[in-house]
Design a protein around this motif. Structure first.
Motif, mmCIF file in Angstrom:
data_model
loop_
_atom_site.group_PDB
_atom_site.id
_atom_site.type_symbol
_atom_site.label_atom_id
_atom_site.label_comp_id
_atom_site.label_asym_id
_atom_site.label_seq_id
_atom_site.Cartn_x
_atom_site.Cartn_y
_atom_site.Cartn_z
ATOM 1 N N ASN A 23 27.002 -38.301 21.624
ATOM 2 C CA ASN A 23 27.844 -39.244 22.352
ATOM 3 C C ASN A 23 28.217 -40.436 21.482
ATOM 4 O OD1 ASN A 23 28.167 -37.950 24.805
ATOM 5 N ND2 ASN A 23 26.326 -38.830 25.680
ATOM 6 N N ILE A 24 27.283 -40.921 20.682
ATOM 7 C CA ILE A 24 27.552 -42.091 19.853
ATOM 8 C C ILE A 24 28.672 -41.793 18.856
ATOM 9 C CG2 ILE A 24 25.789 -41.646 18.073
ATOM 10 C CD1 ILE A 24 25.191 -44.725 18.259
ATOM 11 N N ASP A 25 28.716 -40.558 18.341
ATOM 12 C CA ASP A 25 29.779 -40.180 17.415
ATOM 13 C C ASP A 25 31.118 -40.065 18.142
ATOM 14 O OD1 ASP A 25 28.035 -40.079 15.197
ATOM 15 O OD2 ASP A 25 27.426 -38.045 15.748
ATOM 16 N N LEU A 26 31.102 -39.498 19.353
ATOM 17 C CA LEU A 26 32.327 -39.436 20.150
ATOM 18 C C LEU A 26 32.869 -40.839 20.420
ATOM 19 C CD1 LEU A 26 31.369 -36.722 22.793
ATOM 20 C CD2 LEU A 26 33.146 -36.522 21.049
ATOM 21 N N MET A 27 31.988 -41.754 20.816
ATOM 22 C CA MET A 27 32.419 -43.117 21.119
ATOM 23 C C MET A 27 32.925 -43.813 19.861
ATOM 24 S SD MET A 27 33.003 -45.534 23.288
ATOM 25 C CE MET A 27 32.138 -45.238 24.799
ATOM 26 N N ASN A 28 32.198 -43.662 18.771
ATOM 27 C CA ASN A 28 32.588 -44.349 17.544
ATOM 28 C C ASN A 28 33.922 -43.847 16.998
ATOM 29 O OD1 ASN A 28 30.237 -45.798 17.774
ATOM 30 N ND2 ASN A 28 29.183 -44.770 16.106
ATOM 31 N N LEU A 29 34.186 -42.560 17.139
ATOM 32 C CA LEU A 29 35.421 -41.990 16.604
ATOM 33 C C LEU A 29 36.562 -41.953 17.618
ATOM 34 C CD1 LEU A 29 33.897 -39.030 14.556
ATOM 35 C CD2 LEU A 29 34.913 -41.125 13.655
ATOM 36 N N LEU A 80 17.078 -32.489 25.351
ATOM 37 C CA LEU A 80 17.448 -31.277 24.625
ATOM 38 C C LEU A 80 18.358 -31.528 23.425
ATOM 39 C CD1 LEU A 80 18.191 -28.863 27.607
ATOM 40 C CD2 LEU A 80 16.340 -28.644 25.935
ATOM 41 N N HIS A 81 19.242 -32.531 23.516
ATOM 42 C CA HIS A 81 20.321 -32.626 22.540
ATOM 43 C C HIS A 81 20.466 -33.960 21.812
ATOM 44 C CE1 HIS A 81 21.786 -28.750 23.885
ATOM 45 N NE2 HIS A 81 21.782 -29.193 25.129
ATOM 46 N N GLN A 82 19.998 -35.042 22.384
ATOM 47 C CA GLN A 82 20.281 -36.343 21.772
ATOM 48 C C GLN A 82 19.331 -36.620 20.618
ATOM 49 O OE1 GLN A 82 21.668 -39.476 24.325
ATOM 50 N NE2 GLN A 82 20.305 -40.933 23.306
ATOM 51 N N THR A 83 19.903 -37.116 19.530
ATOM 52 C CA THR A 83 19.114 -37.487 18.360
ATOM 53 C C THR A 83 19.167 -39.004 18.191
ATOM 54 O OG1 THR A 83 21.007 -37.226 16.870
ATOM 55 C CG2 THR A 83 19.588 -35.296 17.211
ATOM 56 N N GLU A 84 18.250 -39.532 17.427
ATOM 57 C CA GLU A 84 18.207 -40.977 17.170
ATOM 58 C C GLU A 84 19.347 -41.357 16.229
ATOM 59 O OE1 GLU A 84 17.167 -44.823 17.559
ATOM 60 O OE2 GLU A 84 16.266 -43.169 18.663
ATOM 61 N N ALA A 85 20.012 -42.435 16.551
ATOM 62 C CA ALA A 85 21.106 -42.928 15.716
ATOM 63 C C ALA A 85 20.592 -43.993 14.759
ATOM 64 C CB ALA A 85 22.209 -43.514 16.594
ATOM 65 N N ASP A 86 21.194 -44.035 13.579
ATOM 66 C CA ASP A 86 20.800 -45.070 12.625
ATOM 67 C C ASP A 86 21.455 -46.404 12.992
ATOM 68 O OD1 ASP A 86 23.461 -45.114 11.569
ATOM 69 O OD2 ASP A 86 22.941 -43.604 10.073
ATOM 70 N N ASP A 87 21.039 -47.457 12.307
ATOM 71 C CA ASP A 87 21.527 -48.801 12.636
ATOM 72 C C ASP A 87 23.038 -48.939 12.473
ATOM 73 O OD1 ASP A 87 18.986 -49.632 13.328
ATOM 74 O OD2 ASP A 87 18.553 -50.540 11.374
ATOM 75 N N ALA A 88 23.612 -48.276 11.468
ATOM 76 C CA ALA A 88 25.056 -48.360 11.250
ATOM 77 C C ALA A 88 25.818 -47.738 12.423
ATOM 78 C CB ALA A 88 25.436 -47.673 9.941
ATOM 79 N N LYS A 89 25.347 -46.591 12.915
ATOM 80 C CA LYS A 89 25.997 -45.959 14.065
ATOM 81 C C LYS A 89 25.849 -46.815 15.317
ATOM 82 C CE LYS A 89 25.959 -41.079 12.870
ATOM 83 N NZ LYS A 89 25.554 -39.734 13.286
ATOM 84 N N LYS A 90 24.679 -47.435 15.474
ATOM 85 C CA LYS A 90 24.463 -48.293 16.645
ATOM 86 C C LYS A 90 25.392 -49.501 16.607
ATOM 87 C CE LYS A 90 19.643 -46.964 17.357
ATOM 88 N NZ LYS A 90 18.235 -47.384 17.247
ATOM 89 N N ALA A 91 25.579 -50.093 15.432
ATOM 90 C CA ALA A 91 26.482 -51.242 15.302
ATOM 91 C C ALA A 91 27.926 -50.822 15.578
ATOM 92 C CB ALA A 91 26.357 -51.862 13.916
ATOM 93 N N ALA A 92 28.324 -49.665 15.040
ATOM 94 C CA ALA A 92 29.675 -49.159 15.297
ATOM 95 C C ALA A 92 29.868 -48.854 16.771
ATOM 96 C CB ALA A 92 29.932 -47.910 14.444
ATOM 97 N N PHE A 93 28.821 -48.346 17.421
ATOM 98 C CA PHE A 93 28.892 -48.056 18.850
ATOM 99 C C PHE A 93 29.115 -49.335 19.650
ATOM 100 C CE2 PHE A 93 26.962 -47.887 23.027
ATOM 101 C CZ PHE A 93 27.582 -46.790 23.581
#
Length: 105
Positions: A30-36, A79-92
């Protein structure tokens, strides 16, 4: 094209999108979908819930998420969510503010 046909096609496209995200690509976070893209599965479930509310249909956040995720949200996360790194969290945080609004604390 008449309104009923357009609605049927839009519903079919929505179902295909949900199927794609949940069955074919549950690995896409989800974080990648939101960021992109500026939206994620939670956005889809919120839009679904808002559409129901506009029609006077009571639907809880959890019920809407289960429709989109195909299972209880907590199960999908486990089942599916992985931990996001700090850069992804900031972009989110930036993408969320631009596309959804201020985060509720």
């Amino acid at each position: 094209m008449n309104d009923a046909t357009r609605t049927e096609l839009e519903a079919a496209a929505f179902r295909a999108l949900v199927h794609h995200l949940m069955v074919k690509r549950p690995d896409v976070q989800n974080i990648d979908l939101m960021n992109l893209g500026g939206f994620c599965r939670n956005c889809l479930s919120r839009w679904y819930q808002e559409a129901a509310a506009e029609r006077g249909i009571p639907l809880s956040k959890d019920e809407a998420r289960e429709i989109v995720y195909g299972m209880p949200y907590a199960d999908w996360v486990a089942l599916h969510q992985t931990e996001a790194d700090d850069a992804k969290k900031a972009a989110f945080d930036k993408a969320f503010a631009e596309n959804v609004g201020p985060k509720q604390v």
